[in-house]
Design a protein around this motif. Structure first.
Motif, mmCIF file in Angstrom:
data_model
loop_
_atom_site.group_PDB
_atom_site.id
_atom_site.type_symbol
_atom_site.label_atom_id
_atom_site.label_comp_id
_atom_site.label_asym_id
_atom_site.label_seq_id
_atom_site.Cartn_x
_atom_site.Cartn_y
_atom_site.Cartn_z
ATOM 1 N N ILE A 142 23.777 -3.260 2.599
ATOM 2 C CA ILE A 142 24.218 -2.752 1.310
ATOM 3 C C ILE A 142 25.206 -3.686 0.631
ATOM 4 O O ILE A 142 25.179 -3.864 -0.578
ATOM 5 C CB ILE A 142 24.785 -1.327 1.483
ATOM 6 C CG1 ILE A 142 23.670 -0.401 1.953
ATOM 7 C CG2 ILE A 142 25.373 -0.814 0.189
ATOM 8 C CD1 ILE A 142 22.334 -0.543 1.253
ATOM 9 N N ASN B 161 17.928 2.025 -2.202
ATOM 10 C CA ASN B 161 18.103 1.926 -3.660
ATOM 11 C C ASN B 161 18.065 0.480 -4.156
ATOM 12 O O ASN B 161 18.532 0.200 -5.255
ATOM 13 C CB ASN B 161 19.395 2.635 -4.093
ATOM 14 C CG ASN B 161 20.613 2.113 -3.343
ATOM 15 O OD1 ASN B 161 20.557 1.046 -2.722
ATOM 16 N ND2 ASN B 161 21.711 2.863 -3.397
ATOM 17 N N VAL C 3 27.894 -4.225 -9.430
ATOM 18 C CA VAL C 3 27.007 -3.118 -9.793
ATOM 19 C C VAL C 3 27.289 -2.643 -11.225
ATOM 20 O O VAL C 3 26.357 -2.475 -12.009
ATOM 21 C CB VAL C 3 27.073 -1.973 -8.759
ATOM 22 C CG1 VAL C 3 26.359 -0.729 -9.272
ATOM 23 C CG2 VAL C 3 26.450 -2.425 -7.445
ATOM 24 N N ALA D 159 20.602 2.813 -10.820
ATOM 25 C CA ALA D 159 22.029 3.043 -10.574
ATOM 26 C C ALA D 159 22.621 1.938 -9.702
ATOM 27 O O ALA D 159 23.822 1.666 -9.758
ATOM 28 C CB ALA D 159 22.236 4.406 -9.916
ATOM 29 N N ALA D 160 21.774 1.318 -8.889
ATOM 30 C CA ALA D 160 22.257 0.214 -8.059
ATOM 31 C C ALA D 160 22.141 -1.127 -8.789
ATOM 32 O O ALA D 160 22.484 -2.165 -8.234
ATOM 33 C CB ALA D 160 21.472 0.174 -6.746
HETATM 34 C C1 LIG Z 1 22.826 2.672 -2.528
HETATM 35 O O1 LIG Z 1 22.542 3.285 -1.306
HETATM 36 C C2 LIG Z 1 23.592 3.145 -0.351
HETATM 37 C C3 LIG Z 1 23.095 3.685 0.959
HETATM 38 O O2 LIG Z 1 22.575 4.968 0.801
HETATM 39 C C4 LIG Z 1 24.837 3.859 -0.849
HETATM 40 O O3 LIG Z 1 25.888 3.684 0.071
HETATM 41 C C5 LIG Z 1 25.235 3.241 -2.173
HETATM 42 O O4 LIG Z 1 26.315 3.946 -2.723
HETATM 43 C C6 LIG Z 1 24.077 3.277 -3.153
HETATM 44 N N1 LIG Z 1 24.463 2.538 -4.333
HETATM 45 C C7 LIG Z 1 24.479 3.080 -5.531
HETATM 46 C C8 LIG Z 1 24.983 2.223 -6.617
HETATM 47 O O5 LIG Z 1 24.077 4.213 -5.745
#
Ligand SMILES: *[C@@H]1O[C@H](CO)[C@@H](O)[C@H](O)[C@H]1NC(C)=O
Ligand SMILES: *[C@@H]1O[C@H](CO)[C@@H](O)[C@H](O)[C@H]1NC(C)=O
Ligand SMILES: *[C@@H]1O[C@H](CO)[C@@H](O)[C@H](O)[C@H]1NC(C)=O
Ligand SMILES: *[C@@H]1O[C@H](CO)[C@@H](O)[C@H](O)[C@H]1NC(C)=O
Ligand SMILES: *[C@@H]1O[C@H](CO)[C@@H](O)[C@H](O)[C@H]1NC(C)=O
Ligand SMILES: *[C@@H]1O[C@H](CO)[C@@H](O)[C@H](O)[C@H]1NC(C)=O
Length: 493
Positions: A26, A168, A294, A376-377
């Motif tokens: 991540i 994600n 992000v 969102a990611a």
């Molecule tokens: C993407 O997924 C990871 C693992 O589930 C999580 O920790 C992270 O917050 C997520 N990122 C976003 C920007 O949602």
């Protein structure tokens, strides 16, 4: 495992072991792709997957669901790392065997786009021996499987019939695909050494280089004796990409040229407004690539996808020759009846039974939740194109074949990306100087080929006049010919 899958009497236990450790991918996504590439190459830690000898799997051998096709296929689920009964993480695949000597035939892995669309769609829209029609599944005379094995994968988890814990971002999804492939080759060991090709389009322009990069890196690690315990090298040979979204900067820089100037899809008022939003979009991309946090990437996603968007006045973006006014403006697939056919086909009890789909599992042609999670990611706005030079330099061949009737991922953006964004590959200068030669030979206004390198080329661009976003569905016979020529690595002329 179903009693029908007699082939699969293999040394595999279907008992799951507890997850060993979690994959620390991540933090990776927070770095720029440039950083990712060099950082990963030097010391990316081995990913933690379960021993490939012990994993959930369930494989059926469907029969009689594909019209009068006599194609042999296997479908099922494979549990990925972290998969447990309480917290599943399972990839769905449908593997179609090559008609001629499948044990030696190259393997094509096909996935979907989106992010969030099922990998079954491309397979059942012209690639596999089975085609989705209004009346159900039927035999496809233009199948890619005459001389190739084809694995359709619902990628990432959450799309199609793949279910359980989501990821994600495309990098984590690529590790899942790698994990899936290692386990697939445990179930089908006679295919493990075959040439391997990855095919995708649209958002596949992001998925495919990510999957290829993980395979390539893991192959190098295995060679150095530092690969996954039990993993095998994957004989990655070539990539096949149609109408991609790969370089966000190239995509948005050329989008309005296509929609406003060349094809007048939006009206003058809209175009004036769209052009005024373009610099902000392009600046936000530049910022997100330079400082790939992000928030910066998400901001660019909103400014570009949201800001550079107007009414299509009844024109179907995926094929500007078509018109359609959706009853429900918020239904992203209202003008694509195939999505409805897929839902109908995959809720047909006979089809489900033959594919061995668990009773409570629904097919998700387009999973908007997955789409939102990738957004969102900030997965879209990254320097994805930087994944290609190491692959090309390692001899992995790259084909783009592009339908020109597509306003969703217009060919101008792809042309800009392949010309300008791959300057660091060994082929770029030759590519810039090479002509676009009409193809097939002795035809006019069908398409052009620009190839660099021997045979079908190391770096090849095909433009098709009469295809839109869904290239294969629009030009099935040509697509079959392109893919056969490309994989056999034969000269185009
Ligand atoms: C993407 O997924 C990871 C693992 O589930 C999580 O920790 C992270 O917050 C997520 N990122 C976003 C920007 O949602
Ligand atoms: C298979 O069915 C199609 C119609 O779906 C038909 O056109 C074709 O001739 C059939 N082929 C064979 C070998 O029966
Ligand atoms: C998003 O980008 C715009 C334009 O560059 C800027 O005005 C705004 O402050 C940014 N928002 C965030 C949250 O970074
Ligand atoms: C442009 O299209 C919009 C609908 O998207 C419409 O409201 C507007 O009146 C049109 N403007 C012109 C000048 O046609
Ligand atoms: C699957 O679809 C059926 C019929 O549309 C619906 O009743 C059911 O709730 C769905 N199941 C899940 C798990 O979403
Ligand atoms: C180009 O592709 C050929 C196979 O057709 C391969 O042998 C060669 O190594 C590739 N060239 C480069 C520079 O990678």
């Amino acid at each position: 495992m179903s009693s029908k899958s007699e082939l699969l009497a293999l040394p595999v236990s279907s008992r799951r072991r507890p997850p060993q450790s979690t994959f620390a991918g991540i933090t990776v996504v927070l770095l720029s792709s440039l950083v990712i590439v060099s950082w990963l190459r030097s010391f990316y830690p081995p990913i933690a997957i379960q021993s490939p000898r012990s994993f959930y799997h369930r494989v059926h051998k469907p029969e009689g669901i594909c019209g009068n096709s006599s194609a042999v296929s296997y479908a099922g689920h494979i549990g990925l790392h972290g998969d447990t009964e309480e917290s599943p993480k399972r990839s769905f695949f449908w593997y179609f065997e090559a008609e001629e000597s499948p044990e030696d035939a190259p393997i094509i892995l096909t996935i979907g786009g989106g992010p969030g669309t099922s990998g079954m769609m491309n397979a059942l829209q012209g690639q596999s021996p089975c085609s989705a029609t209004e009346h159900g599944l039927a035999a496809n005379p233009y199948t890619w499987t005459k001389r190739h094995n084809l694995i359709a994968l619902d990628h990432p988890i959450g799309v199609g019939f793949s279910y359980g814990t989501h990821v994600n971002n495309s990098r984590s999804a690529a590790y899942d695909a790698y994990d899936f492939l290692q386990k697939f080759f445990v179930l089908f060991p006679h295919l493990a050494r075959n040439k391997f090709i990855i095919s995708g389009g649209s958002y596949g322009g992001v998925y495919v280089p990510n999957i290829a990069t993980v395979i390539h890196e893991q192959n190098l690690l295995l060679k150095a004796g530092r690969g996954q315990p039990g993993a095998i090298p994957i004989n990655l040979d070539a990539l096949i990409i149609s109408n991609p979204f790969t370089s966000p900067a190239s995509h948005f820089r050329w989008l309005l040229q296509y929609r406003c100037m060349d094809h007048h899809i939006h009206n003058e008022t809209e175009c004036t407004q769209l052009y005024s939003a373009l610099p902000t979009c392009l600046d936000s991309i530049e910022l997100a690539l330079a400082v790939p946090s992000v928030p910066n990437r998400v901001n660019a996603t909103h400014l570009c996808y949201g800001g550079i968007h107007a009414d299509f006045h009844g024109i179907v973006p995926e094929d500007i020759r078509r018109t359609c006014v959706p009853e429900d403006k918020n239904d992203p697939v209202a003008c694509h009846p195939r999505f409805r056919w897929f839902s109908e086909i995959f809720s047909d009890p006979t089809v489900r039974n033959e594919l061995g789909v668990p009773e409570n599992l629904n097919f998700t042609g387009l999973n908007m939740e997955v789409n939102q999670e990738f957004q969102a990611a900030g997965d879209m706005i990254q320097a994805h194109h930087l994944l290609y030079p190491p692959l090309l330099s390692a001899g992995i061949r790259l084909l783009h074949y592009i339908g020109k009737q597509d306003a969703n991922c217009p060919w101008l953006g792809t042309l800009s990306f392949v010309r300008l964004k791959l300057l660091e590959t060994p082929f770029q200068q030759a590519f810039l100087e090479a002509p676009d030669v009409p193809w097939p030979p002795n035809s006019r206004d069908v398409g052009t080929v620009r190839a660099v390198g021997p045979g079908a080329g190391n770096f090849t661009l095909i433009l098709l006049e009469e295809a839109g976003h869904f290239t294969v569905a629009d030009q099935p016979a040509l697509a079959q010919r392109i893919v056969e020529t490309w994989i056999a690595n034969e000269a185009w002329f």
